[in-house]
Design an enzyme around this catalytic site. Sequence first.
Site, short mmCIF file in Angstrom:
data_model
loop_
_atom_site.label_atom_id
_atom_site.label_comp_id
_atom_site.label_asym_id
_atom_site.label_seq_id
_atom_site.Cartn_x
_atom_site.Cartn_y
_atom_site.Cartn_z
N CYS A 121 -66.43 -37.19 9.64
CA CYS A 121 -66.16 -38.63 9.64
C CYS A 121 -66.90 -39.23 8.46
O CYS A 121 -68.14 -39.23 8.42
CB CYS A 121 -66.62 -39.27 10.95
SG CYS A 121 -66.40 -41.06 10.99
N ASN A 125 -67.17 -42.40 7.22
CA ASN A 125 -68.03 -43.55 7.52
C ASN A 125 -69.20 -43.11 8.40
O ASN A 125 -70.31 -43.60 8.27
CB ASN A 125 -67.22 -44.64 8.23
CG ASN A 125 -66.23 -45.31 7.30
OD1 ASN A 125 -66.50 -45.54 6.13
ND2 ASN A 125 -65.05 -45.62 7.82
N GLU A 166 -56.24 -43.59 13.76
CA GLU A 166 -57.02 -42.36 13.90
C GLU A 166 -56.67 -41.64 15.19
O GLU A 166 -56.58 -42.26 16.25
CB GLU A 166 -58.51 -42.67 13.86
CG GLU A 166 -59.01 -43.19 12.52
CD GLU A 166 -60.52 -43.12 12.41
OE1 GLU A 166 -61.08 -42.03 12.67
OE2 GLU A 166 -61.14 -44.14 12.07
N CYS A 201 -61.74 -45.96 7.86
CA CYS A 201 -61.84 -44.51 8.04
C CYS A 201 -62.25 -43.92 6.70
O CYS A 201 -61.50 -44.01 5.72
CB CYS A 201 -60.52 -43.91 8.51
SG CYS A 201 -60.52 -42.11 8.67
#
Length: 312
Positions: free
Chosen positions: A87, A89, A241, A250
């Site tokens: 991920c 972020n 997502e 995202c």
Amino acid sequence: MTVLAFTKGHGTRNDFVLLDDRDNKLTLTADDVVALTDRRAGIGADGVIRLVAAQDSAEVAELVTQDPQVTWFMDYRNADGSIAAMCGNGVRVFAAFLEDLGLVEFTDHTPYPIATRAGIRTITKHGDWYQVGMGPGRLIFPEAEHNALRDSTVSLGGLSVSDVEHQEVAARPALSISMGNPHTVVALPTLDDLEALDLTVTPIVDPTPPHGTNVEFVVPLGVGLDDQGNHTGTLAMRVHERGVGETQSCGTGACAAAVAVHRWGGTDAPTTWNVNVPGGRVRVTITPEEVFLAGPAVLIGHGTVDTDQLGR
């Protein structure tokens, strides 16, 4: 009663519950994740990030062997409880969490490695922004289309803005990019098209990558010069997502979107892209070896939760 300490943070409003489990004593089930991320009966988040000592996790033991400097593992779970490889972020928020705990001090000249299920990711800090080396962007279906400019289609209500009132479903060409996790990128002509999308439902992707996919809808907004006189592109993006639904941002999706638009633009396309998402802005830089993601990370508070009351 079970009391669990947590931190809440976000990267361009892609938000996470962070758990300090450096001793690897916490058993985190899919149901636990769903309860923690519930926005009405839990803390609320797009996912859960667990901090674990890398040497204590069998999942990333090989990465510690590859690089002895690897100390911490980012165990990331989507809001539906499913395990995710990466991920973008989340990595930045994880970095802010490490700093907040006094475990790492990031600088702008020494990349610090952390372990993820997608491999080692390196982090540097530039002002208030964290930059993450995200690895290369790879085609998921490299054999599907000549020059790999498209390999799938995406259908979704609202894609045909000529008949938005009836929500006519149109299939649009797309390109599938892996950034450690799968993405399917669709180009749209205008911001009105982007706004018209109904992302309360899951887009239909054909073919779907083996482990599902995140879907990014992008509108290229042009090319200009940055403060150093370098050509820099700008694009707008919304994302659905897998395991979550639409999110405000995202990070890996922004990387995949920039890689796709760069491919569509040809050899003269910029290698740096500002990506505007509903939650803010991130910057993606593409090199032959790796894609770099830069952006903010914010920790908004610390607390405890009575896990016996979650979901009630």
